[in-house]
Design an enzyme around this catalytic site. Structure first.
Site, mmCIF file in Angstrom:
data_model
loop_
_atom_site.group_PDB
_atom_site.id
_atom_site.type_symbol
_atom_site.label_atom_id
_atom_site.label_comp_id
_atom_site.label_asym_id
_atom_site.label_seq_id
_atom_site.Cartn_x
_atom_site.Cartn_y
_atom_site.Cartn_z
ATOM 1 N N LYS A 129 34.608 -14.406 57.897
ATOM 2 C CA LYS A 129 33.715 -13.428 58.528
ATOM 3 C C LYS A 129 32.474 -13.249 57.654
ATOM 4 O O LYS A 129 32.598 -13.120 56.425
ATOM 5 C CB LYS A 129 34.416 -12.070 58.695
ATOM 6 C CG LYS A 129 35.618 -12.104 59.628
ATOM 7 C CD LYS A 129 36.316 -10.755 59.672
ATOM 8 C CE LYS A 129 37.553 -10.810 60.567
ATOM 9 N NZ LYS A 129 38.310 -9.545 60.565
ATOM 10 N N ALA B 164 49.629 -25.964 69.024
ATOM 11 C CA ALA B 164 48.653 -27.055 68.961
ATOM 12 C C ALA B 164 48.419 -27.666 70.339
ATOM 13 O O ALA B 164 47.287 -28.011 70.699
ATOM 14 C CB ALA B 164 49.129 -28.122 67.983
ATOM 15 N N CYS C 61 85.341 -43.051 51.298
ATOM 16 C CA CYS C 61 84.078 -43.128 52.040
ATOM 17 C C CYS C 61 82.890 -43.417 51.115
ATOM 18 O O CYS C 61 82.642 -42.666 50.166
ATOM 19 C CB CYS C 61 83.839 -41.817 52.786
ATOM 20 S SG CYS C 61 82.356 -41.839 53.801
ATOM 21 N N LYS D 87 44.995 -16.226 57.968
ATOM 22 C CA LYS D 87 45.099 -15.843 59.386
ATOM 23 C C LYS D 87 46.563 -15.593 59.722
ATOM 24 O O LYS D 87 47.376 -16.506 59.741
ATOM 25 C CB LYS D 87 44.531 -16.935 60.292
ATOM 26 C CG LYS D 87 44.575 -16.573 61.770
ATOM 27 C CD LYS D 87 44.009 -17.703 62.623
ATOM 28 C CE LYS D 87 44.060 -17.318 64.102
ATOM 29 N NZ LYS D 87 45.426 -17.078 64.587
#
Length: 707
Positions: free
Chosen positions: A298, A37, A440, A118
């Site tokens: 196309k 990009a 924890c 593509k």
């Protein structure tokens, strides 16, 4: 030349130089330093400046050619017709403008388009003479490419000879097929894993992996990279019955010659059809086995294509409609450490907000400490971030040439950022973990669920949703808090009536009577499964002896190696875990002490922990359980046997002493008969257990409820 025009000319020269540099890194070195990009932005800026100032266009401008010169390592090939790239569209407005230009040029109201995803791969040309592959080349600069014929011949999806699949197609005297070489996502992951194992360079994405693999001077390396080929068109054709009407029929023809073509291709009409297809393929993007970065449109009629023609570097009859960028660059502001449900510490990049993959990203995973070192990530770097669909954003590369002088290296913390317990990284592991498993907060839910699981403390009814409620509402913090739960507190929860609450309280109370092996397993010590927990209980016979054991002593236990021993020592070496264990004992959890096999100092007057097992008729014997027992589950039978020092195996062998068989006993029963192994039913097993229990009474060890 005016001062302003001179400044524009200078900026255009800088853009040309930057684009050329990135072209070399992308195509020749296969080590891009900016996302696609960002490259597209540079290219479009140069194009726009050249459109406004055509007098400043230079012959060597990147806009005047397709790619870059070929590598000197490969012979050069001149393409008989140029292999041009496509113009790009990034917005729906640009697609609408393309369709409008096509319709106006052709003077028709609507246009039929051939559309397809593509590929994000490497464009190549394949030349066949009389049906035999004679050469293959990369696109190069569009006019001259690289001869990579030997490497292309290693790609199994490329036909070495042409023959029609249905017999209707006639093979031309000369045929140039154009398409894309790529690497499937799964093959890319496998390749990078192998590269890491060999301590060799990894690839940023499948496109770069495919390009690097195709350009190997040794075709054997290319052959091992599992590349794929898909055809998308024809360059030059002489002879044969090649279709001359539409592009879609050309692809059908190539398919009949056994060339792989895109399955997701189709024809649509008008701009609405183009945009609908684009959105559909974007939604399928993550499900495809290969990378794509957009859709290709196309004009389908070949006659119309010829009328529309070309501009200097692209056809007027085609367009590439790009998806939102999946990679972008931004600044790494800091590295935070998250603690997962299992205690794994994960470094997370804190980023300057960047729009990528259709969303604004502020955090990205760095996976683990090894990945940070491998990528040489430092706080303050400019980094490339990738976000693909629902995949967690990750930092994939560092722009080291942009590293600031005040960049700081990352160090994994020695103490858990959540609970303050020590962190450890065991040999052979990539993850650093918190040792405060029972204490924890980040691990609370997982620790409690494991503690209550069927093979641990077996507390029925204590599932995920209830544990979520209890923890989220701060009703419980550790497994020990389960034994402090009152009926009123439970009944007050959503969808929890007094009867259901009473059932759970009863289950919690029942769980107090357990075995040492189950209790050890319930603690969730890393690398300690059920079998290891049973071995530890059998060896030490008591919890205090286990908690005080050092690494060397722990390794005396069967199947306990250095890694497991260190896990156990680290767990009990953490003060918070010991506190929770003592709270559990104080809550009334009890089990039989004394069924260990550890040797102790008799002269000092200490009891022999293995005395019970030593005099047992079961101790040291091997049992196999099969079928359904009348009153006991197989798990209960296993526990009773192991409590008396016996071992329970999964298969029958010559070393098996007893097979305990219930109803519907299967192949294990047959195997016992074949080998002459003693068979017991449940009643005989109970008598054997009772006899062993009676023998043990002389050792003055008080086993609780053996049968």
């Amino acid at each position: 030349m005016s001062e302003r025009l001179s400044e524009i000319s200078r900026h255009m020269r800088e853009l040309r130089d930057a684009i050329e540099l990135h072209n070399i890194r992308y195509y020749e070195l296969d080590t891009p330093t900016i996302p696609d990009a960002d490259f597209d932005k540079l290219f479009r800026e140069l194009e726009e400046l050249e459109q406004r100032h055509p007098e400043l266009i230079t012959p060597d401008s990147p806009t005047q050619r397709v790619g870059i010169p070929p590598l000197k390592a490969f012979p050069q090939v001149v393409h008989r017709t140029p292999m041009l790239s496509l113009s790009n569209a990034f917005t729906e407005g640009e697609v609408e403008a393309f369709d409008r230009r096509v319709r106006q040029s052709l003077g028709i109201a609507q246009v039929e388009y051939a559309v397809e995803p593509k590929f994000d791969g490497l464009a190549i040309s394949l030349c066949y003479e009389n049906g035999m592959l004679v050469s293959g080349a990369t696109r190069g600069d569009g006019y001259i490419g690289e001869d990579v014929t030997l490497n292309l011949k290693t790609i199994r999806s490329i036909p070495l000879g042409l023959r029609a699949g249905d017999g209707s197609a006639e093979v031309p005297a000369f045929l140039e097929v154009r398409g894309e070489v790529l690497m499937l996502k799964a093959d890319f992951e496998r390749l990078n894993r192998q590269q890491r194992e060999k301590n060799e360079k990894t690839f940023i994405n499948p496109r770069n992996a495919a390009a690097g693999s195709l350009r190997q001077l040794d075709p054997c390396i290319t052959a091992n990279r599992n590349l794929r080929f898909f055809a998308y068109g024809i360059g030059v054709c002489e002879g044969g019955n090649v279709p001359h009407d539409t592009h879609s029929h050309l692809l059908d023809y190539l398919s009949s010659l056994r060339f792989p073509v895109m399955r997701e291709r189709r024809t649509v009409t008008g701009v609405a059809g183009l945009l609908e297809y684009h959105h559909e393929i974007n939604g399928l993007r993550e499900q495809l086995s290969y990378d794509i970065d957009g859709t290709v449109y196309k004009v389908n009629e070949l006659e119309y294509q010829e009328k529309l023609g070309f501009v200097s570097r692209a056809p007027r009859f085609a367009l590439a409609h790009k998806f939102p960028a999946q990679e972008a660059t931004t600044e790494l502001l800091g590295i935070d450490v998250q603690v997962g449900r299992t205690g794994a510490l994960t470094p997370v990049a804190r980023l300057k907000p960047v729009f990528v993959g259709g969303a604004t990203v502020t955090n990205a995973t760095l996976h683990n400490e090894d990945e940070i070192r491998r990528k040489d990530v430092m706080i303050g770097d400019r980094v490339t971030v990738r976000r693909a669909g629902d995949v967690i954003p990750e930092v994939v590369a560092v722009q080291k040439e942009s590293r600031p002088s005040n960049a700081k290296p990352f160090v994994m913390p020695e103490h858990c950022p959540v609970c303050g317990s020590r962190t450890i990284r065991l040999p052979g592991e990539t993850l650093t973990r918190c040792t405060g498993g029972l204490f924890c907060p980040a691990q609370r839910k997982q620790a409690i669920l494991h503690f209550a699981s069927r093979r641990a403390m077996n507390i029925h009814g204590l599932g995920d949703k209830l544990v979520d409620h209890l923890v989220d509402n701060a009703i419980i913090r550790t497994p020990a808090d389960l034994y402090k739960l009152g009926l009123a507190a439970l009944a007050a929860l959503d969808r929890m009536g007094e009867k259901s609450a009473g059932n759970i309280i009863n289950e919690i109370e029942k769980s107090k009577d357990t075995t040492l092996a189950r209790f050890i397993y319930s603690l969730g010590i890393r690398n300690v499964g059920e079998a290891t927990a049973r071995d530890l209980a059998r060896y030490f016979g008591g919890l205090d002896r286990l908690m005080d054991a050092d690494v060397e002593t722990l390794q005396q236990v069967s199947d306990v190696g250095p890694v497991v021993a260190q896990s156990i020592a680290d767990f009990f070496g953490e003060r918070h875990n010991r506190e929770v264990v003592e709270q559990l004992r104080a809550a009334g959890i009890r089990w039989k002490e004394g069924a260990g096999t550890q040797t102790t100092d008799h002269a000092a007057g200490s009891a022999h922990p293995g005395a019970a097992a030593a005099s047992s008729k079961i101790a040291g014997r091997s049992f196999v359980l099969t079928g359904t027992l009348p009153t006991m589950s197989r798990e209960e039978a296993r526990e009773k046997i192991e409590a008396m020092g016996g071992k329970v195996a999964g298969s029958v062998s010559k070393k098996t002493d007893y097979v305990v068989a219930g109803a519907d006993a299967g192949s294990k029963y047959d195997k016992a008969l074949e080998l002459g192994v003693a068979l017991l039913d449940e009643a005989e097993l109970i008598r054997l257990l009772q006899a062993s229990q009676a023998d043990n009474s002389s050792t003055h060890v008080d086993p609780e409820r053996m049968v």
